[in-house]
Design a protein around this motif. Structure first.
Motif, mmCIF file in Angstrom:
data_model
loop_
_atom_site.group_PDB
_atom_site.id
_atom_site.type_symbol
_atom_site.label_atom_id
_atom_site.label_comp_id
_atom_site.label_asym_id
_atom_site.label_seq_id
_atom_site.Cartn_x
_atom_site.Cartn_y
_atom_site.Cartn_z
ATOM 1 N N GLY A 7 33.718 44.176 59.123
ATOM 2 C CA GLY A 7 33.441 42.761 58.991
ATOM 3 C C GLY A 7 32.857 42.448 57.636
ATOM 4 N N PRO A 8 32.422 41.212 57.426
ATOM 5 C CA PRO A 8 31.830 40.837 56.138
ATOM 6 C C PRO A 8 30.641 41.727 55.817
ATOM 7 N N ARG A 9 30.427 41.935 54.522
ATOM 8 C CA ARG A 9 29.276 42.736 54.118
ATOM 9 C C ARG A 9 28.657 42.161 52.863
ATOM 10 N N THR A 10 27.351 42.354 52.755
ATOM 11 C CA THR A 10 26.576 41.861 51.622
ATOM 12 C C THR A 10 26.698 42.815 50.446
ATOM 13 N N VAL A 11 26.719 42.279 49.245
ATOM 14 C CA VAL A 11 26.640 43.096 48.041
ATOM 15 C C VAL A 11 25.562 42.507 47.132
ATOM 16 N N PHE A 12 24.749 43.381 46.566
ATOM 17 C CA PHE A 12 23.759 43.013 45.561
ATOM 18 C C PHE A 12 24.181 43.636 44.230
ATOM 19 N N VAL A 13 24.034 42.888 43.162
ATOM 20 C CA VAL A 13 24.295 43.408 41.821
ATOM 21 C C VAL A 13 23.094 43.072 40.953
ATOM 22 N N ARG B 112 23.607 38.086 44.598
ATOM 23 C CA ARG B 112 23.989 38.456 45.969
ATOM 24 C C ARG B 112 25.217 37.671 46.388
ATOM 25 N N ALA B 113 26.096 38.326 47.137
ATOM 26 C CA ALA B 113 27.261 37.644 47.702
ATOM 27 C C ALA B 113 27.600 38.288 49.037
ATOM 28 N N VAL B 114 28.292 37.568 49.879
ATOM 29 C CA VAL B 114 28.824 38.113 51.128
ATOM 30 C C VAL B 114 30.339 38.155 50.993
ATOM 31 N N LEU B 115 30.899 39.349 51.092
ATOM 32 C CA LEU B 115 32.327 39.562 50.896
ATOM 33 C C LEU B 115 33.034 39.740 52.228
ATOM 34 N N SER C 112 30.156 34.785 39.026
ATOM 35 C CA SER C 112 30.649 34.281 40.314
ATOM 36 C C SER C 112 31.396 35.396 41.062
ATOM 37 N N PRO C 113 31.270 35.477 42.369
ATOM 38 C CA PRO C 113 30.624 34.549 43.306
ATOM 39 C C PRO C 113 29.168 34.893 43.609
ATOM 40 N N LEU C 114 28.563 35.717 42.779
ATOM 41 C CA LEU C 114 27.169 36.094 43.016
ATOM 42 C C LEU C 114 26.264 34.876 42.851
ATOM 43 N N GLU C 115 25.294 34.771 43.730
ATOM 44 C CA GLU C 115 24.266 33.745 43.644
ATOM 45 C C GLU C 115 22.923 34.428 43.400
ATOM 46 N N PRO C 116 22.018 33.777 42.680
ATOM 47 C CA PRO C 116 20.693 34.384 42.454
ATOM 48 C C PRO C 116 20.050 34.787 43.775
ATOM 49 N N SER C 117 19.444 35.975 43.773
ATOM 50 C CA SER C 117 18.881 36.535 44.997
ATOM 51 C C SER C 117 17.383 36.767 44.866
#
Length: 291
Positions: free
Chosen positions: A77-83, A95-98, A122-127
């Motif tokens: 299923g969807p998963r979170t990614v942090f960069v 952070r984004a949810v892919l 994009s599509p990362l948003e500040p976390s």
């Protein structure tokens, strides 16, 4: 049997400057079990895991898998990614949810240089800041025995801010953790230190707990951690470092400066295993002195 981290802790050895090299970090959520080589020994497709690791490493970064300490059912299923990227002195965390892990490979190939980008692409948003705690027991039992309970405690107090992580290096310093966005790596982490690290700011710590900032060159990483422990400076943009062989010239923006000799020391008299179950080896550590 004494664990590898207990031996190093009892010996009072410094963790100074032992963080691995990584200009940026990519933390991909991957629920379910992890093997010792987690990118190819988890529920993540092994070939995709190899491709992700290769792509991140090629660009000067480091990939880790993460999971929720409180619940990581073995489902797709969807998963979170942090960069965590940005130039030295100006770190950021996105952070984004892919929809799937494969989406991350396409993004990595399309993103600009994460070491130089001023803001998350994009599509990362500040976390909000996060703390990644190494719990990969298949790699070393110290990480699971010591890291997993701490990660659970933090996740209960700070939902979404603390994550279990695969290998961060330095089993002998368990519990180890990575603070993002600062990219500071920590050793022998207890609850008090973990709570401080969750603020996401660079910390001034002693040589036992500070493995250094992964985005600095090795010699600067050692000098930076050593100076922070003495000056209390926690602004990552405040210091500048230049190196001439073993001598590091450190300059503060307020005009102060230091000449530091950075040396790697070793001893055959004390031998300890660097990982549980392995043979003891001569110890080594970094030492700093003023020139």
């Amino acid at each position: 049997m004494t664990s590898c981290s207990d031996g190093w802790s009892d010996a009072g050895l410094p963790a100074l400057g032992t963080a691995p090299n990584a200009d940026f970090w990519v933390a991909l959520e991957q629920p379910g079990p992890w093997g010792a080589k987690a990118f190819t020994e988890s529920r993540l497709d092994p070939e995709l895991g190899r491709q992700l690791d290769t792509e991140v490493t090629r660009s000067g970064g480091r990939l880790v898998l993460v999971r929720d300490p409180l619940s990581h059912p073995d489902v797709e299923g969807p998963r979170t990614v942090f960069v965590a990227g940005g130039p030295v002195g100006a770190p950021w965390l996105g952070r984004a949810v892919l929809d799937s892990a494969r989406d991350l490979l396409e993004l990595l190939q399309a993103w600009p240089d994460l070491r130089a980008a001023a803001t998350p692409p994009s599509p990362l948003e500040p976390s909000d800041p996060v703390l990644l705690v190494c719990t990969n027991g298949k790699r070393d039992r110290c990480c699971a025995v010591k890291g997993a309970p701490l990660a659970r405690t933090l996740a209960e107090r700070h939902p979404g801010r603390a994550w279990e992580a695969t290998h961060l290096g330095g089993h002998r310093f368990a519990t180890t953790a990575l603070a993002l966005p600062s990219r500071q790596m920590l050793a022998f982490v207890d609850e008090e230190l973990a709570e401080r690290a969750l603020d996401g700011q660079l910390l001034a710590l002693d040589e036992r707990h500070d493995r250094g900032r992964s985005d600095l060159p090795q010699w600067a990483r050692v000098a930076d951690a050593w100076l922070r422990s003495r000056t209390g400076e926690t602004d990552p943009a405040a210091m500048d470092y230049q190196s001439d062989e073993a001598v590091v010239q450190a300059s503060h923006r307020d005009g102060r400066s230091w000449r530091l000799v950075v040396e790697k020391k070793s001893s055959d008299e004390v031998q300890l295993p660097e990982s549980c179950g392995k043979h003891a080896v001569p110890i080594s550590w970094w030492q700093v002195s003023e020139a």
